[in-house]
Design a protein around this motif. Structure first.
Motif, PDB file in Angstrom:
ATOM      1  N   ILE A   1      -7.237  -6.790  -7.318  1.00 36.69           N
ATOM      2  CA  ILE A   1      -8.136  -5.990  -6.780  1.00 36.69           C
ATOM      3  C   ILE A   1      -7.247  -5.075  -5.958  1.00 36.69           C
ATOM      4  CG2 ILE A   1      -8.969  -6.887  -4.258  1.00 36.69           C
ATOM      5  CD1 ILE A   1      -8.886  -9.680  -5.339  1.00 36.69           C
ATOM      6  N   VAL A   2      -7.694  -4.009  -6.077  1.00 35.36           N
ATOM      7  CA  VAL A   2      -7.160  -2.926  -5.486  1.00 35.36           C
ATOM      8  C   VAL A   2      -8.310  -2.314  -4.264  1.00 35.36           C
ATOM      9  CG1 VAL A   2      -7.233   0.069  -6.536  1.00 35.36           C
ATOM     10  CG2 VAL A   2      -6.639  -1.845  -7.356  1.00 35.36           C
ATOM     11  N   THR A   3      -7.721  -1.594  -3.456  1.00 41.30           N
ATOM     12  CA  THR A   3      -8.355  -0.814  -2.189  1.00 41.30           C
ATOM     13  C   THR A   3      -7.813   0.811  -2.416  1.00 41.30           C
ATOM     14  OG1 THR A   3      -8.621  -2.935  -0.847  1.00 41.30           O
ATOM     15  CG2 THR A   3      -8.293  -0.786   0.562  1.00 41.30           C
ATOM     16  N   VAL A   4      -8.700   1.563  -2.158  1.00 44.10           N
ATOM     17  CA  VAL A   4      -8.660   2.551  -2.163  1.00 44.10           C
ATOM     18  C   VAL A   4      -8.424   3.400  -0.476  1.00 44.10           C
ATOM     19  CG1 VAL A   4      -8.762   5.438  -2.695  1.00 44.10           C
ATOM     20  CG2 VAL A   4      -8.869   3.159  -4.313  1.00 44.10           C
ATOM     21  N   PHE A   5      -8.204   4.234   0.336  1.00 44.03           N
ATOM     22  CA  PHE A   5      -8.406   4.844   1.405  1.00 44.03           C
ATOM     23  C   PHE A   5      -8.322   6.159   1.400  1.00 44.03           C
ATOM     24  CE2 PHE A   5      -6.015   0.578   2.264  1.00 44.03           C
ATOM     25  CZ  PHE A   5      -7.323   0.499   2.843  1.00 44.03           C
ATOM     26  N   LEU A   6      -9.386   7.051   1.428  1.00 42.19           N
ATOM     27  CA  LEU A   6      -9.175   8.012   1.310  1.00 42.19           C
ATOM     28  C   LEU A   6      -9.340   8.785   3.064  1.00 42.19           C
ATOM     29  CD1 LEU A   6     -12.850   8.406  -1.198  1.00 42.19           C
ATOM     30  CD2 LEU A   6     -10.197   8.897  -2.036  1.00 42.19           C
ATOM     31  N   GLU A   7      -8.126  10.067   2.826  1.00 40.41           N
ATOM     32  CA  GLU A   7      -8.309  10.826   3.793  1.00 40.41           C
ATOM     33  C   GLU A   7      -8.917  12.078   3.388  1.00 40.41           C
ATOM     34  OE1 GLU A   7      -5.288  13.296   6.270  1.00 40.41           O
ATOM     35  OE2 GLU A   7      -5.199  10.859   5.846  1.00 40.41           O
TER      36      GLU A   7
ATOM     37  N   THR B   1       0.698  -1.194  -0.262  1.00 36.93           N
ATOM     38  CA  THR B   1       0.034   0.027  -0.050  1.00 36.93           C
ATOM     39  C   THR B   1       1.048   1.408   0.380  1.00 36.93           C
ATOM     40  OG1 THR B   1      -1.672  -1.374   0.633  1.00 36.93           O
ATOM     41  CG2 THR B   1      -1.731   1.267   1.527  1.00 36.93           C
ATOM     42  N   ALA B   2       0.757   2.005  -0.651  1.00 37.26           N
ATOM     43  CA  ALA B   2       0.684   3.156  -0.557  1.00 37.26           C
ATOM     44  C   ALA B   2       0.541   4.412  -0.245  1.00 37.26           C
ATOM     45  CB  ALA B   2       1.613   4.136  -2.346  1.00 37.26           C
TER      46      ALA B   2
ATOM     47  N   GLY C   1      14.120   0.358   0.242  1.00 36.75           N
ATOM     48  CA  GLY C   1      14.096  -0.905   1.256  1.00 36.75           C
ATOM     49  C   GLY C   1      13.300  -1.913   0.854  1.00 36.75           C
ATOM     50  N   ASP C   2      13.124  -1.919  -0.220  1.00 40.65           N
ATOM     51  CA  ASP C   2      12.377  -3.470  -0.583  1.00 40.65           C
ATOM     52  C   ASP C   2      11.367  -4.308   0.172  1.00 40.65           C
ATOM     53  OD1 ASP C   2      11.829  -5.891  -1.878  1.00 40.65           O
ATOM     54  OD2 ASP C   2      13.331  -6.932  -1.559  1.00 40.65           O
ATOM     55  N   PRO C   3       9.870  -3.356   0.246  1.00 41.74           N
ATOM     56  CA  PRO C   3       8.571  -3.470   1.114  1.00 41.74           C
ATOM     57  C   PRO C   3       7.776  -4.945   0.800  1.00 41.74           C
ATOM     58  CG  PRO C   3       8.709  -2.018   0.367  1.00 41.74           C
ATOM     59  CD  PRO C   3       9.843  -2.163   0.267  1.00 41.74           C
ATOM     60  N   GLY C   4       8.637  -4.557  -0.193  1.00 45.04           N
ATOM     61  CA  GLY C   4       7.521  -6.161  -1.542  1.00 45.04           C
ATOM     62  C   GLY C   4       8.198  -7.199  -0.729  1.00 45.04           C
ATOM     63  N   SER C   5       9.236  -7.188   0.281  1.00 41.76           N
ATOM     64  CA  SER C   5       9.758  -8.551   0.635  1.00 41.76           C
ATOM     65  C   SER C   5       8.956  -9.208   1.643  1.00 41.76           C
ATOM     66  CB  SER C   5      11.220  -8.966   0.775  1.00 41.76           C
ATOM     67  OG  SER C   5      11.452  -8.125   1.390  1.00 41.76           O
TER      68      SER C   5
ATOM     69  N   GLU D   1       3.753  -2.028 -10.735  1.00 43.86           N
ATOM     70  CA  GLU D   1       4.956  -2.119  -9.794  1.00 43.86           C
ATOM     71  C   GLU D   1       4.162  -3.370  -9.052  1.00 43.86           C
ATOM     72  OE1 GLU D   1       8.972   0.089 -11.331  1.00 43.86           O
ATOM     73  OE2 GLU D   1       6.989   0.954  -9.525  1.00 43.86           O
ATOM     74  N   GLY D   2       2.631  -3.593  -8.291  1.00 46.62           N
ATOM     75  CA  GLY D   2       2.858  -4.177  -7.708  1.00 46.62           C
ATOM     76  C   GLY D   2       1.817  -3.400  -6.523  1.00 46.62           C
ATOM     77  N   VAL D   3       1.947  -2.413  -6.778  1.00 47.81           N
ATOM     78  CA  VAL D   3       0.795  -1.987  -5.327  1.00 47.81           C
ATOM     79  C   VAL D   3      -0.410  -1.482  -5.760  1.00 47.81           C
ATOM     80  CG1 VAL D   3       0.030   0.711  -4.837  1.00 47.81           C
ATOM     81  CG2 VAL D   3       2.522   0.197  -5.268  1.00 47.81           C
ATOM     82  N   ARG D   4      -1.083  -2.186  -4.187  1.00 51.84           N
ATOM     83  CA  ARG D   4      -2.662  -2.569  -4.716  1.00 51.84           C
ATOM     84  C   ARG D   4      -4.256  -2.075  -3.400  1.00 51.84           C
ATOM     85  NH1 ARG D   4      -0.957  -3.469  -8.629  1.00 51.84           N
ATOM     86  NH2 ARG D   4      -0.633  -5.361  -9.946  1.00 51.84           N
ATOM     87  N   GLY D   5      -2.782  -1.391  -2.901  1.00 48.53           N
ATOM     88  CA  GLY D   5      -3.398  -0.309  -1.767  1.00 48.53           C
ATOM     89  C   GLY D   5      -3.154   1.482  -1.821  1.00 48.53           C
TER      90      GLY D   5
END
Length: 468
Positions: free
Chosen positions: A268-274, A184-185, A442-446, A218-222
């Protein structure tokens, strides 16, 4: 806005022989629900906070892994249980007069009756009196100091193992949404590629450095997005949209996501709105995106609270592959006469739990404690929250106040460690969204890959007809 993800490593399970720690004496009632002897966190089922030794007292503190005197040896001896603090060998959680405190493990006041009191919950009773270990109300929250009081909800405790109980995941298509972890970004829009996101000075500190299309590739899904109301509608920006050059509208990024989902039929994607806009403005933004409404997953109308989250296979088969959350207040919307869930935007506090968003300033030491974002001010949604048949999704924030690249690289490299040693025990569940700044560092994907190799085996909410 919110958090990060990075590589995790398992904490060794064989720790008992290495720690000769203090214990809390709990009266052994011959019950099949008594946990085995071992190392635990003692967590309030009301607040999700941990019992910690502090001087000669015992108080509830924010979960902080193996620091802050929060780990306890559970011992069964004769007709009693004791909880010995691992940092103070021979000292147990017991009773000194009318208050809980640290006492000698072999002395009076160290033993407790321990009884099951609901799913995974226990009550610790004074064997010689009708009083229990409890948290105590204090204003709109609860006092730090623990108390001895009557039986009831405030006297319910989890004994959470230090090392997460794990079990194998089912095949990918049979995994339920709450068994999966997504990269998640945090502030995905604040990337300096798609457009402006803040006044000139703040623009020097992007939370991401790749545009939304590249993030998706590149794999971000949030995606965590801040929206503010302007005469042009809902605009993506920090704090204020004044002086933002080339601002981007929410509907533009939502269109990017929908186009990606149409081209990649299994994602599948999730969006979080502030979310700082009026509900009718948000509804109009969504209406500008073709095909968005048909993709929306609506847990409020699909029985998720009763049956649990659907499987990934079900979501793909039914083409319900977009979930949108808002952090806005339902009460405010009700007073305005239009709720966001009426057009498919879910209220985050109804469906998720989330840890406090900041680990500290952009440089210096980090605060790895893991506690609810929604605690205080009359709100109490502990990370441990669960319901019969339903487990909220866990959003784990892992970022700082200011995104400084060297600090981010170090933090993201420790994401897996924080997730497994700090946040999983704090929430009694696996993170579903690892939210980070600069996911390219920092490779958070791992860490995401590691979390997607197992299921947290405690407190698993079962769907109707599922094996668990």
């Amino acid at each position: 806005m919110r958090a990060s993800r990075a590589p995790l490593f398992a904490v060794p399970v064989i720790v008992a022989a290495l720690v000769a720690g203090p214990a809390v004496t709990v009266r052994a009632q011959q019950t099949p629900v008594a946990p085995p002897e071992g190392l635990y966190y003692l967590q309030s089922a009301t607040t999700g906070l941990n019992a910690a030794a502090t001087g000669g007292r015992v108080a509830q503190h924010r979960p902080r892994g193996n620091s802050d005197h929060q780990q306890w040896w559970l011992h069964a001896g004769g007709d009693a249980y004791t909880l010995e603090n691992t940092d103070s060998p021979g000292q147990c959680l017991g009773r000194t007069g009318d208050s809980p405190g640290l006492v000698a493990c072999g002395g009076d006041g160290a033993g407790w009756d321990l009884a099951g009191a609901g799913p995974d919950r226990y009550a610790l009773k004074d064997p010689g009196a009708d009083r229990y270990l409890t948290v105590a109300p204090s204003g709109d929250t609860y006092a730090d100091a623990l108390a001895l009081g009557p039986d009831g909800d405030l006297a319910r405790w989890y004994l959470t193992p230090l090392v997460a109980p794990k079990s194998p995941l089912p095949p990918e298509s049979l995994r339920t949404l709450d068994q999966v972890t997504f990269l998640t970004a945090h502030n995905a829009y604040a990337n300096g590629v798609d457009g402006g996101f803040a006044p000139p000075i703040v623009n020097l500190f992007p939370n991401q450095n790749r545009g939304l299309d590249q993030q998706l590739a590149e794999g971000v899904r949030g995606f965590m997005l801040d929206i503010h109301q302007t005469p042009d509608g809902a605009i993506l920006c920090h704090d204020s949209c004044t002086l933002v050059s080339r601002p981007v509208a929410l509907w533009v990024d939502l269109r990017r996501i929908v186009e990606f989902l149409r081209q990649h039929r299994t994602e599948i994607v999730t969006v979080f709105l502030e979310d700082y806009v009026a509900p009718d403005v948000l509804r109009a933004e969504l209406a500008r995106v073709p095909d968005l409404a048909g993709l929306l997953l609506r847990p409020d109308v699909e029985g998720v609270r009763q049956r649990g989250w659907p499987t990934l296979g079900e979501l793909r088969q039914r083409d319900k592959r977009l979930l949108i959350f808002t952090d806005h207040s339902r009460a405010d919307d009700e007073s305005a006469g239009l709720t966001r869930d009426s057009f498919g935007v879910m209220y985050q506090r109804d469906w998720t739990v989330e840890n406090f968003w900041s680990m500290g300033p952009g440089v210096g030491g980090s605060d790895w404690s893991c506690y609810s974002r929604w605690y205080g001010g009359g709100v109490n949604i502990p990370l441990t929250r669960t319901e019969p048949g339903f487990r909220p999704l866990f959003v784990m924030n892992h970022f700082r106040d200011v995104p400084v690249p060297p600090t981010i690289t170090t933090d993201n490299g420790k994401l897996a460690d924080r997730a497994e040693r700090f946040c999983e025990p704090a929430a009694r569940k696996k993170p579903n969204f690892l939210a980070v700044d600069r996911y390219d560092l920092g490779d958070p994907g791992s860490a995401v890959d590691l979390l997607n190799t197992y299921r947290y085996a405690g407190m698993i909410a079962r769907r109707a007809g599922s094996p668990g």
